[in-house]
Structures are given as structure tokens and as C-alpha cells.
Design a protein around this motif. Structure first.
Motif, PDB file in Angstrom:
ATOM      1  N   SER A 178      42.176  30.027  38.687  1.00 33.99           N
ATOM      2  CA  SER A 178      43.436  30.755  38.815  1.00 33.99           C
ATOM      3  C   SER A 178      44.495  30.183  37.869  1.00 33.99           C
ATOM      4  O   SER A 178      45.388  30.904  37.412  1.00 33.99           O
ATOM      5  CB  SER A 178      43.926  30.729  40.254  1.00 33.99           C
ATOM      6  OG  SER A 178      44.341  29.438  40.616  1.00 33.99           O
ATOM      7  N   ILE A 179      44.361  28.880  37.561  1.00 40.56           N
ATOM      8  CA  ILE A 179      45.354  28.280  36.665  1.00 40.56           C
ATOM      9  C   ILE A 179      45.337  28.964  35.290  1.00 40.56           C
ATOM     10  O   ILE A 179      46.389  29.177  34.675  1.00 40.56           O
ATOM     11  CB  ILE A 179      45.127  26.741  36.515  1.00 40.56           C
ATOM     12  CG1 ILE A 179      46.200  26.116  35.639  1.00 40.56           C
ATOM     13  CG2 ILE A 179      43.751  26.436  35.951  1.00 40.56           C
ATOM     14  CD1 ILE A 179      47.553  26.089  36.284  1.00 40.56           C
ATOM     15  N   GLN A 180      44.164  29.383  34.844  1.00 41.97           N
ATOM     16  CA  GLN A 180      44.086  30.080  33.543  1.00 41.97           C
ATOM     17  C   GLN A 180      44.776  31.451  33.626  1.00 41.97           C
ATOM     18  O   GLN A 180      45.500  31.850  32.723  1.00 41.97           O
ATOM     19  CB  GLN A 180      42.625  30.254  33.130  1.00 41.97           C
ATOM     20  CG  GLN A 180      41.944  28.932  32.802  1.00 41.97           C
ATOM     21  CD  GLN A 180      40.455  29.115  32.567  1.00 41.97           C
ATOM     22  OE1 GLN A 180      39.690  29.221  33.508  1.00 41.97           O
ATOM     23  NE2 GLN A 180      40.068  29.180  31.298  1.00 41.97           N
ATOM     24  N   ALA A 181      44.510  32.163  34.705  1.00 43.72           N
ATOM     25  CA  ALA A 181      45.160  33.461  34.880  1.00 43.72           C
ATOM     26  C   ALA A 181      46.679  33.296  34.968  1.00 43.72           C
ATOM     27  O   ALA A 181      47.444  34.071  34.376  1.00 43.72           O
ATOM     28  CB  ALA A 181      44.621  34.149  36.131  1.00 43.72           C
ATOM     29  N   GLU A 182      47.080  32.273  35.697  1.00 45.47           N
ATOM     30  CA  GLU A 182      48.513  31.969  35.807  1.00 45.47           C
ATOM     31  C   GLU A 182      49.153  31.752  34.441  1.00 45.47           C
ATOM     32  O   GLU A 182      50.236  32.248  34.149  1.00 45.47           O
ATOM     33  CB  GLU A 182      48.708  30.668  36.584  1.00 45.47           C
ATOM     34  CG  GLU A 182      48.863  30.775  38.075  1.00 45.47           C
ATOM     35  CD  GLU A 182      48.993  29.381  38.672  1.00 45.47           C
ATOM     36  OE1 GLU A 182      48.081  29.029  39.425  1.00 45.47           O
ATOM     37  OE2 GLU A 182      49.969  28.669  38.347  1.00 45.47           O
ATOM     38  N   LEU A 183      48.452  30.977  33.620  1.00 49.22           N
ATOM     39  CA  LEU A 183      49.019  30.642  32.306  1.00 49.22           C
ATOM     40  C   LEU A 183      49.155  31.882  31.423  1.00 49.22           C
ATOM     41  O   LEU A 183      50.133  32.028  30.697  1.00 49.22           O
ATOM     42  CB  LEU A 183      48.155  29.578  31.611  1.00 49.22           C
ATOM     43  CG  LEU A 183      48.225  28.184  32.257  1.00 49.22           C
ATOM     44  CD1 LEU A 183      47.210  27.250  31.610  1.00 49.22           C
ATOM     45  CD2 LEU A 183      49.643  27.612  32.118  1.00 49.22           C
ATOM     46  N   ILE A 184      48.160  32.758  31.507  1.00 46.47           N
ATOM     47  CA  ILE A 184      48.251  33.975  30.690  1.00 46.47           C
ATOM     48  C   ILE A 184      49.395  34.853  31.200  1.00 46.47           C
ATOM     49  O   ILE A 184      50.186  35.394  30.418  1.00 46.47           O
ATOM     50  CB  ILE A 184      46.905  34.738  30.694  1.00 46.47           C
ATOM     51  CG1 ILE A 184      45.773  33.810  30.221  1.00 46.47           C
ATOM     52  CG2 ILE A 184      46.993  35.962  29.779  1.00 46.47           C
ATOM     53  CD1 ILE A 184      44.386  34.454  30.248  1.00 46.47           C
TER      54      ILE A 184
ATOM     55  N   MET B  67      43.223  34.614  44.588  1.00 49.55           N
ATOM     56  CA  MET B  67      42.343  35.034  43.493  1.00 49.55           C
ATOM     57  C   MET B  67      40.865  34.863  43.822  1.00 49.55           C
ATOM     58  O   MET B  67      40.417  33.797  44.216  1.00 49.55           O
ATOM     59  CB  MET B  67      42.714  34.276  42.212  1.00 49.55           C
ATOM     60  CG  MET B  67      42.362  35.081  40.970  1.00 49.55           C
ATOM     61  SD  MET B  67      42.973  34.289  39.450  1.00 49.55           S
ATOM     62  CE  MET B  67      41.509  33.354  39.023  1.00 49.55           C
ATOM     63  N   LYS B  68      40.134  35.952  43.654  1.00 50.44           N
ATOM     64  CA  LYS B  68      38.680  35.948  43.896  1.00 50.44           C
ATOM     65  C   LYS B  68      37.968  36.371  42.619  1.00 50.44           C
ATOM     66  O   LYS B  68      37.270  37.389  42.581  1.00 50.44           O
ATOM     67  CB  LYS B  68      38.333  36.911  45.030  1.00 50.44           C
ATOM     68  CG  LYS B  68      38.899  36.508  46.382  1.00 50.44           C
ATOM     69  CD  LYS B  68      38.511  37.548  47.428  1.00 50.44           C
ATOM     70  CE  LYS B  68      39.279  37.334  48.723  1.00 50.44           C
ATOM     71  NZ  LYS B  68      39.207  38.529  49.584  1.00 50.44           N
ATOM     72  N   LEU B  69      38.194  35.602  41.578  1.00 48.77           N
ATOM     73  CA  LEU B  69      37.581  35.890  40.272  1.00 48.77           C
ATOM     74  C   LEU B  69      36.554  34.800  40.006  1.00 48.77           C
ATOM     75  O   LEU B  69      36.872  33.616  40.049  1.00 48.77           O
ATOM     76  CB  LEU B  69      38.674  35.860  39.192  1.00 48.77           C
ATOM     77  CG  LEU B  69      38.237  36.088  37.753  1.00 48.77           C
ATOM     78  CD1 LEU B  69      37.684  37.489  37.553  1.00 48.77           C
ATOM     79  CD2 LEU B  69      39.413  35.851  36.806  1.00 48.77           C
ATOM     80  N   GLU B  70      35.344  35.218  39.739  1.00 48.95           N
ATOM     81  CA  GLU B  70      34.277  34.233  39.526  1.00 48.95           C
ATOM     82  C   GLU B  70      33.429  34.603  38.326  1.00 48.95           C
ATOM     83  O   GLU B  70      33.169  35.775  38.084  1.00 48.95           O
ATOM     84  CB  GLU B  70      33.339  34.209  40.738  1.00 48.95           C
ATOM     85  CG  GLU B  70      33.942  33.611  41.976  1.00 48.95           C
ATOM     86  CD  GLU B  70      32.948  33.629  43.131  1.00 48.95           C
ATOM     87  OE1 GLU B  70      31.843  34.203  42.973  1.00 48.95           O
ATOM     88  OE2 GLU B  70      33.293  33.059  44.179  1.00 48.95           O
ATOM     89  N   GLU B  71      32.959  33.586  37.643  1.00 48.53           N
ATOM     90  CA  GLU B  71      31.957  33.852  36.620  1.00 48.53           C
ATOM     91  C   GLU B  71      30.608  33.928  37.321  1.00 48.53           C
ATOM     92  O   GLU B  71      30.285  33.097  38.173  1.00 48.53           O
ATOM     93  CB  GLU B  71      31.945  32.758  35.547  1.00 48.53           C
ATOM     94  CG  GLU B  71      30.963  33.089  34.449  1.00 48.53           C
ATOM     95  CD  GLU B  71      31.249  32.381  33.136  1.00 48.53           C
ATOM     96  OE1 GLU B  71      32.166  31.527  33.099  1.00 48.53           O
ATOM     97  OE2 GLU B  71      30.570  32.696  32.153  1.00 48.53           O
TER      98      GLU B  71
END
Lengths: 271, 271, 271
Positions: C3-9, C264-268
Motif C-alpha cells: 500500500s505504501i507504493q500506491a500511497e506514494l503514487i 487495500m487488497k492488492l496482491e501480486e
């Protein structure tokens, strides 16, 4: 200008329900129509070259907004504008995004030169591009003052373009080239809702339909609009754009003379 | 007509989610799509002459709304209408602003004559101009009754145009030329939100997609729509158009059979 | 992806206010502009062939949405897309209703083949029709999985079309043909508001304007969008589409990092 004058013009709009013929962009049609209805005006959108002369003729004002223009729209604007000019119907020009692309800048200039425009309403960058000044613009939303001063720009552009100019921003400036008004009403949430500038241009149209001294009509429109925005914000639990959009329509509908009297920050200043 | 019949048609719309193909004006596209979705129908807008025949063929109803027509739109309406007629898909015509300009009046008449129209939905002035009667109209919003009577106009126009006619106003009238229904549901706040007439035309389309007796479908649509408006108004703290617009979508979504039963003021009257 | 990556974008979008040039359908223009403004991006709509190359050149992303296409729009999309490609501006394609009519399917394919597309965002049926697979579609809203599996379709289509593919549905899948992400955020009320898919495509554009690894940008956009929808639903007294539309704009405006982190429920997942 005193609040009583703005009140009286607003009252006339509510009583006379002037027909405002908009040739506007596809983004703001719905919001513009709802805003005009809330205010007490009677909106119509008509674009076809086959009918715009007929519609402009019976309208109280014609509003030309170049937000999503194309060659057919431009043709219709010229026909509608000529018909309005012929029949003494005031024409309002909103040069959305002038300065952002050559096509917009040139079209806006061409309309301003070809037609007899009663009022031009834009942000500083848009008006500057019409007046041949160099201001920064990005897309259609910006217009932060980079150099110079919006108040003197409004006077200069009004003289040069021989029209009333309304430059909106944190402070709005309204000038016919001789007189100059400043209006400090409004709220920054307006910048987070699309079409708030466009709707103001149409509201200026409604006011010009009932008040032939266009510089007063435009100044009153800016003040009423800003007061409605402030009153809407006061109703919000949180400062958020979705809810603001709805409350703004509500307050355009029922802004009271008392609220206008207490809030209005419209002053004549030295040109 | 009893509320149980209207309930059953509404229930069918919610179960079958009919595809409603709209060729409509740029002011109301969003509101129309959201209103149809809320109701349980499946809206699609498609305008290109290359695809409207294909889309009309698979639709449950086709709605032609002339609010912002131009020559390309008219061409597409004719293609879509012909395709719908060929495949037994009901066509609804909303003659927005007919009577306001010759172009609108003539286009509306041409569409009504060329195509097999299932239902025409308009205000009294618009329907009168289609039927060759002389009523007053200003822009696209008015249609107050000047002379004559909307109920007899609906019967006469239905006979003359060989279709079902819905005339909306304080009281709505629905007729196929033989039978006549009056509906007293609705609220005056509807007149302060743009596109409430246009959306009703599309709702009539959704109802006609699931009920082949079009005069019943149209009467039920008018009643359900008016009841949803009333239920929405009851939810408001203040009678204001911004908030009404939102609550109206909410109530189209979850109007209950019980609310319909208690509110419905739809009656068959002597034609 | 954390989620930290999504936050940064998201933070970058809010700081940089990227200009997103939309050539989109007439139904969703207003909602798209308001959604982008709420998010912190700067929306512009421009359609004229005379100006789209100039606008695309200065944009952070160009979004092509075929929801109400016609031949002039298609011409402008090709010009805007070519200009964007030339200047390294990412192009997002939303193939609304591909599969519903041959014109839409062929136009979507042609755009995908002619232009260098950064991301395609659609439902399963739309993406399948672009990739030559056979899925059921009715109008523009459906895309329920009939056979096969949306996750493998996203990988296959991404490889075949040489782009990032986002397939939205109950679970969203995002793939560049190598990596695959699943996102389980969002709420079914999104399906009752028109343009929620279209707006996501434009939000993907805003994210791609600030993050050049487009598969991350697209995955983050889907997650942020779904979290905003969930947070909006939590604010509602009743699950209703009118009110949801407003709260969704509110939450796009002020979704907090904390809310994103918790939801956030985003997974690779394995491609």
C-alpha cells in the motif's frame, strides 16, 4: 456598488426567468442548466446551425463557451452571435482554455473581433491571451497570476476589446474600461468542481438579460455567485467537492437577500 | 389502472434489466444513464450512423430525444428508428423544444411521420406543435396551458399521430386515442432539475421494453416516476433542487411497492 | 505491491496535478472531470482535430474512451494518440462497449493496433473482444464472466496487445503479460453509477502521468479507486446510488493514507 443593487438584479432574474441560450462545452451542460434553473433563469442549449439564429433571437442572452469547440460549433457560434447582435441580445464569451492551444486562442480572438460581445468572463490567463498579453496557462484550469496584475489587466482588456471584462480568481475584477469593481466573495472549493467558471458566465448572461448596464450586471452576478458559494460551504460538515456541488445548487436556488447583504464584498475601486 | 399493475411492470424492469438505447441531448446524458441504472434498466448511448442500427436491434427500446439535435443526429435517429421498427423494438420520441424553433418543430414532425413511434412524451406545448395546434412555448421549459386542455390534446394528438401520447405537467395525461389516463403524482421541484422530462421519456422506454401494451406501460412509468419524486421530496430537510436530484435517483433505485400503493394517483378517465 | 507504493503514487498525483487530456464520451464528461479534480489531477477535454495534437503534447496522459464515438472523434483520437506517442505521453484506451456492435469492436481494435497504448482498461467482455475471444456482452454494462477466467484473459490480452491490461469486475486483474496483480477493493454500488469504469480509466491516466512503470501505476489506481469507493459506502446511511456518487467524489478528494493502508487488497499473483 451596493448589495441592494445586486439584490434587485437577482430579484429581476427570479421574476422574469430570462431565457439563456448556451452554446457551451459538453462537460458542463448539465451543471450549467441546473445552475441556471436554480437561479431562476430558463436555460436552453441549441447548437445546430439550422436553429441557433432563431433561438438567439428569442433569448434574453446568448452565452458562447469554447470549452469543447470544433469547426461546426464555431460556425454555430458565429450565426447565433450575429443574430443576437442584430436583435440587441447581449452575448457573453467564455474563452475556456484560450492560451492553451493555438486553435483556442485564435478562435476566441476571432469571436471577440467578429461579434459585439457584452461581457467576456475568464481567468487571468485566458483574458490575457485574448488581449495579447503573455500569461502562463496549463490546460483549462490554471491562470494563476505570474506577472502583472489582474485588476489592471481587466481594465486594459476591457478598453482594448471594447467590452466588459470579468476576470475571476481569488479576487474577481470587473471592468468596462472606465469603472472597475473588485469582488472578494467565493470559496476555493469552487476550483474543485468542474464548470464553476462556465456556470458563472451563464449567470452573467442571465443578469445581463435583465440589466442593460452590463458592468453592473456582471459585477452583481460575480457577487451573488460568490456569496452563494460561501453560503453553500457553511452548510457542509466537511469541505468536500461532491457535497459542495449539491449545496451550491441549493444556495443558488434560495440565497436570501439578507445573506447577500451580510456577505457581499463588492467594491468599486480606482481603475 | 391499479397500482398492482404498475408494480408488476416495475418489477419486470428490475428483473429483466432491459437495454434502453438513447439518442439524446448532451445536457441530460449523465442524468438519464444514472436514472435508468437506478431504476434497474441498462442504458446505452450510441450516436454514430455506423452503429445505431446494430444497437437499436439488440435494445429493448430506442429513445429519440431532439434536445440538442443537428443534421448528423437526425440522420442517426432515422437509421436507429428504422432498425427498431424492423425488429419490433418500441421507439419513444421526446420532442424537446418543438415549437421553439422551426428546425425543432419540423424535425419532430418528420420523425413522427417517418417512423412508427410507440410513445411520444412531451409537455403540452411540444405535443401541440407536433399536432399542429397553437400553444405558447419559450425555449424548452415551458408549456403552460394557454388555451384548450391538455387532456383532450393528448387524446387528439394520439389519434392524429397514431401513437400513445404522454403530456406531462401538473397533471400528466396518457392516451392512445381511445383510453385516457390521468396521473397526479409528482412534485414541482422536478421543474427545477434539468432533464426530468427527458429521463421520464427514457423510463417510458424501459417500461415499454417489458410491457407491450404501451399505453399501460407509459401510464405506469408516469406514475412510478411521480411517486419516486414525491418520496424523494419527503426525504429532504429543505425543498432544494440540488439535494432533490440526488434523492430522486435514490428513490428510483429503491421505491417500494408499498410506497407506490399508498401514493399512486393514476386513474382512467373518460376520453 | 504494498500500500505504501500506491500511497506514494497517489501523493505524486496530488502534488504534481498532472494534466489529463480526455477524449471521452458525452455521458461521463462531467463526472470524469469532477473525479479527476477531486483526485488532484487537472482534467481537460478537447476533441477538435485542430487542437488535439497540441493538447496531447502538453498533457501528462491522454485517455481515449470510445463510449460515444463517431468518425470525427475517431479521427481526433488518432491525431491525439500519435502526438502523445511522439512526445512520450502515455495513452490509455477504454474500449467501452467493444463487442456490442461491429463498429465499436473494429474501432477499438484499430486504435489498439495503430497507437502505442500504455494501458487498456475495460470489463472482461470488452477486453475479450479486443483480444479476439468470444465473451457475451449486452450494451456497454455487462461483461459477466461466461467462460474462461478474467485473470488469465488479462495476461493473455496484455501479451497479445503488448500493453498493460486492466480488467475490472468483482475482482480486478492488472497485467503487463509478465506480472499479474489482483485487486479485491471496490463495491457493487459502483455498477449503479454511470461512468465509474470510464473515470477509473482516466484515473489510471493520472497515475501513469506520474509513474512510468505503468503496470504499477494501473494497479495502484485500481486499488486507490476501490478503496475510495468502499470508504464512500461506509459514509452512507443507506446503500443508494445518488448519494454514493457524491460521497465517492468526496472520498477521491480526501482518501487518507491510513484508510488506504487498512483497506487495500492488492496482491501480486502468479501470472
Amino acid at each position: 456598488m451596493m448589495s441592494i443593487q445586486a439584490e434587485l438584479i437577482l430579484e429581476k432574474v427570479r421574476e422574469q426567468n430570462p431565457l439563456v441560450h448556451n452554446i457551451t462545452n459538453t462537460v458542463v451542460t448539465n451543471f450549467t442548466a441546473n445552475g441556471l434553473l436554480a437561479l431562476g433563469a430558463s436555460p436552453v442549449m441549441a447548437y445546430a446551425k439550422e436553429e441557433v439564429a432563431d433561438m438567439a433571437k428569442i433569448a434574453g442572452a446568448v452565452v458562447l463557451n469554447i470549452g469543447t469547440l470544433d469547426e461546426r460549433i464555431v460556425e454555430s457560434m458565429l450565426i447565433a452571435g450575429a443574430s443576437a447582435n442584430k436583435h440587441g441580445v447581449p452575448v457573453i464569451l467564455d474563452p475556456v482554455g484560450a492560451g492553451a492551444t493555438p486553435y483556442r486562442t485564435e478562435t476566441a480572438k476571432m469571436l471577440a473581433e467578429t461579434l459585439d460581445i457584452a461581457v467576456i468572463r475568464g481567468n487571468a490567463a485566458e483574458v490575457a491571451s485574448l488581449a495579447g498579453e503573455n500569461w502562463e496557462i496549463k490546460g483549462v484550469d490554471s491562470g494563476a497570476v505570474r506577472a502583472g496584475d489582474a485588476s489592471s489587466l481587466s481594465v486594459k482588456a476591457a478598453k482594448q476589446l471594447n467590452t466588459v471584462v470579468v476576470i475571476t480568481g481569488k479576487t474577481d475584477f470587473i471592468s468596462d474600461g472606465e469603472r472597475l469593481f473588485s469582488c472578494k466573495n467565493g470559496h476555493k472549493l469552487q476550483t474543485k468542481v468542474t464548470g464553476t467558471g462556465c456556470l458563472l458566465s451563464s449567470v452573467v448572461g442571465a443578469f445581463c438579460a435583465v440589466e442593460k448596464e452590463y458592468v453592473f450586471a456582471a459585477a452583481a452576478a460575480a457577487a451573488v455567485y460568490g456569496c452563494a458559494a460561501e453560503a453553500a460551504v457553511e452548510r457542509l460538515n466537511r469541505h468536500e467537492p461532491g457535497s459542495f456541488q449539491i449545496e451550491f445548487l441549493n444556495k443558488l436556488y434560495n440565497l436570501e437577500p439578507k445573506a447577500l447583504r451580510e456577505r457581499m464584498k463588492l467594491e468599486e475601486v480606482l481603475a
